[in-house]
Write an enzyme that holds these catalytic residues in place. Structure first.
Site, short mmCIF file in Angstrom:
data_model
loop_
_atom_site.label_atom_id
_atom_site.label_comp_id
_atom_site.label_asym_id
_atom_site.label_seq_id
_atom_site.Cartn_x
_atom_site.Cartn_y
_atom_site.Cartn_z
N ARG A 125 0.81 -1.20 0.00
CA ARG A 125 0.00 0.00 0.00
C ARG A 125 0.85 1.26 0.00
O ARG A 125 0.35 2.34 -0.28
CB ARG A 125 -0.86 0.06 1.27
CG ARG A 125 -2.14 -0.65 1.16
CD ARG A 125 -3.16 -0.18 2.19
NE ARG A 125 -4.28 -1.09 2.20
CZ ARG A 125 -5.17 -1.19 1.23
NH1 ARG A 125 -5.08 -0.40 0.19
NH2 ARG A 125 -6.14 -2.06 1.29
N ARG B 6 -26.01 4.90 -0.31
CA ARG B 6 -25.17 4.80 0.89
C ARG B 6 -24.27 6.04 0.97
O ARG B 6 -23.89 6.59 -0.06
CB ARG B 6 -24.31 3.54 0.85
CG ARG B 6 -25.11 2.25 0.96
CD ARG B 6 -24.20 1.04 0.73
NE ARG B 6 -23.02 1.09 1.58
CZ ARG B 6 -21.79 0.71 1.19
NH1 ARG B 6 -21.60 0.28 -0.04
NH2 ARG B 6 -20.78 0.78 2.01
#
Ligand SMILES: [Zn+2]
Length: 217
Positions: free
Chosen positions: A88, A160
């Site tokens: 990452r 959402r």
């Protein structure tokens, strides 16, 4: 082949990871899967990770790295793998490089799925979720017969918070900030390959496969 797949939220990374790994007959290794396997298997690392997650803390890099090391040491990963969700950041990329060197190998290619921010917003902000059964629809790509009503169960559809434009744009900013240094790292290593991730899913897989073939030997 040893591949790392990167791409912003909404790039269809999970889907492409699955298709590409199956085309290449290599395991798809995602950090999510590794975490779940360790936690449900009750390994020492899993227990450690769970302590952090239960407290709502981020699992430290060392724990993630140790899990990745264990997974990459398994038999099915010896001829190649496709990593999704790791590394990452640049420190993780450096650790991965060292780890693979210890195994006597290295990455062949880092595939970067490229999608414009506006396209990501178009894809994600059109999502509507059923309040009753949780099925996800899309106002353009997969609309229900009656607007706002779930075809599957008749439930009410809603957007959402995660799918709101502001939220998506913020996630994209965070992604760019975190990933830009990683992209430069792999560009410097000479193994970065960008792939246009717009258009039909099968076409993106085709493009990815031709890009990968250039790195095959
Ligand atoms: Zn429903």
């Amino acid at each position: 082949m040893r591949v790392v797949l990167v791409g912003p939220p909404g790039a269809g990374k999970g889907t492409q990871a699955q298709f590409i790994a199956s085309h290449l007959s290599i395991p798809k290794i995602s950090t999510g899967d590794i975490f779940r396997a360790n936690v449900s298997g009750g390994t020492e690392l899993g227990k450690l990770a769970k302590e952090y997650m239960d407290r709502g803390d981020l699992v430290p890099d060392e724990v993630t790295v140790a899990m990745v090391r264990d997974r990459l040491s398994e038999d099915d990963a010896q001829e190649g793998f496709l990593l999704d969700g790791f590394p990452r950041n640049v420190p993780q990329a450096e650790v991965l490089k060292k780890m693979l060197a210890e195994f006597g190998t290295g990455l062949d290619v880092v595939l970067n799925l490229v999608v414009e921010d506006d396209e990501v917003v178009r894809r994600l902000a059109g999502r509507r979720t059923c309040r009753s059964c949780g099925k996800v629809w899309h106002v353009v790509f997969d609309p229900p017969t009656v607007e706002g009503v779930c075809d599957a169960c008749g439930g009410e559809l809603f957007q959402r918070d995660d799918d709101r434009e502001e939220t998506i744009r913020r996630r994209l900013e965070v992604y760019q900030e975190q990933t830009a240094p990683l992209i430069s790292f792999y560009a410097d290593e000479g193994i970065l390959q960008g792939v246009d991730a717009t258009g039909p899913v099968e076409e993106i897989t085709q493009r990815s496969m031709s890009a990968l073939r250039r790195f095959a030997d």
